[in-house]
Design a protein around this motif. Sequence first.
Motif, PDB file in Angstrom:
ATOM      1  N   LEU A  47       0.807  -1.236  -0.052  1.00  0.00           N
ATOM      2  CA  LEU A  47       0.034   0.076   0.006  1.00  0.00           C
ATOM      3  C   LEU A  47       0.756   1.277   0.068  1.00  0.00           C
ATOM      4  N   VAL A  48       0.377   2.180  -0.797  1.00  0.00           N
ATOM      5  CA  VAL A  48       1.294   3.412  -0.914  1.00  0.00           C
ATOM      6  C   VAL A  48       0.049   4.643  -0.915  1.00  0.00           C
ATOM      7  N   ILE A  49       0.109   5.491   0.381  1.00  0.00           N
ATOM      8  CA  ILE A  49      -0.667   6.398   0.410  1.00  0.00           C
ATOM      9  C   ILE A  49      -0.111   7.922  -0.228  1.00  0.00           C
ATOM     10  N   ILE A  65      -6.085  -4.493   4.329  1.00  0.00           N
ATOM     11  CA  ILE A  65      -5.329  -3.549   4.696  1.00  0.00           C
ATOM     12  C   ILE A  65      -6.044  -2.983   6.066  1.00  0.00           C
ATOM     13  N   PRO A  66      -5.395  -2.874   7.047  1.00  0.00           N
ATOM     14  CA  PRO A  66      -5.888  -2.282   8.406  1.00  0.00           C
ATOM     15  C   PRO A  66      -6.443  -1.270   8.136  1.00  0.00           C
ATOM     16  N   VAL A  67      -7.924  -0.882   8.664  1.00  0.00           N
ATOM     17  CA  VAL A  67      -8.559   0.404   8.389  1.00  0.00           C
ATOM     18  C   VAL A  67      -7.674   1.441   8.923  1.00  0.00           C
ATOM     19  N   LYS A  68      -6.981   1.378  10.255  1.00  0.00           N
ATOM     20  CA  LYS A  68      -6.435   2.621  10.694  1.00  0.00           C
ATOM     21  C   LYS A  68      -5.503   2.817   9.855  1.00  0.00           C
ATOM     22  N   ASP A  69      -4.653   2.063   9.022  1.00  0.00           N
ATOM     23  CA  ASP A  69      -3.531   2.710   8.376  1.00  0.00           C
ATOM     24  C   ASP A  69      -4.068   3.357   6.943  1.00  0.00           C
ATOM     25  N   PHE A  71      -7.050   4.968   6.730  1.00  0.00           N
ATOM     26  CA  PHE A  71      -7.841   6.172   7.034  1.00  0.00           C
ATOM     27  C   PHE A  71      -7.345   7.272   8.185  1.00  0.00           C
ATOM     28  N   ARG A  72      -6.410   6.700   8.991  1.00  0.00           N
ATOM     29  CA  ARG A  72      -6.044   7.363  10.087  1.00  0.00           C
ATOM     30  C   ARG A  72      -5.750   8.943  10.091  1.00  0.00           C
TER      31      ARG A  72
END
Length: 184
Positions: A47-49, A65-69, A71-72
């Motif tokens: 994942l690249v944000i 993908i962990p939701v916290k990563d 959207f945090r």
Amino acid sequence: MRKTFVTMLSLCLILVLSTTSYAANSKQSLEKNASKIYSSSLKKTFLVISRAKKKKEYNYNSGYIPVKDLFRDYVDSITWDGKKKIVVIKNQGSELILNASGGMIRSADNQVVAPSEWIRLSNGSIQIKSSVVAYIFDREGDAYKDSEREEWKDKLSFLNIKETVGLPDVKSDGLFVNVVYNNK
């Protein structure tokens, strides 16, 4: 003359079969379509944000993908209710509800409840399928002609995701997902 007739008949048959095949495929769930596009057999996610020239990179040994990563740093708030096994992601006055309880949830006007097939609870963390995220916001998604995808993209527009690019890679056994957020 007969050869022309047979050719025309063959073309008509091909057209009817391909139209029927497309109609059947378009009635499948979004999650199944995402799995077809991005290969559900891949065992890793990269994942690249990106937002405002800043990037964060994560690697996971699963297709989730962990939701916290995800959207945090990009939404107003994320809250976890351990008793109900629900995550509420709030942004711009709207809420995305991720329900890992197995029970039904009724949504209010400003709420969207994601299908349970998209998520899982793993090691105390709510996670979402990387293929679903990539598919809903896919930069080239209009080419899929999937009305369900378009509906979800509209419903989730409050999350401020501009676009995604998903690249399955058999060699690394992973799905590369680039998520681009709109600048604030």
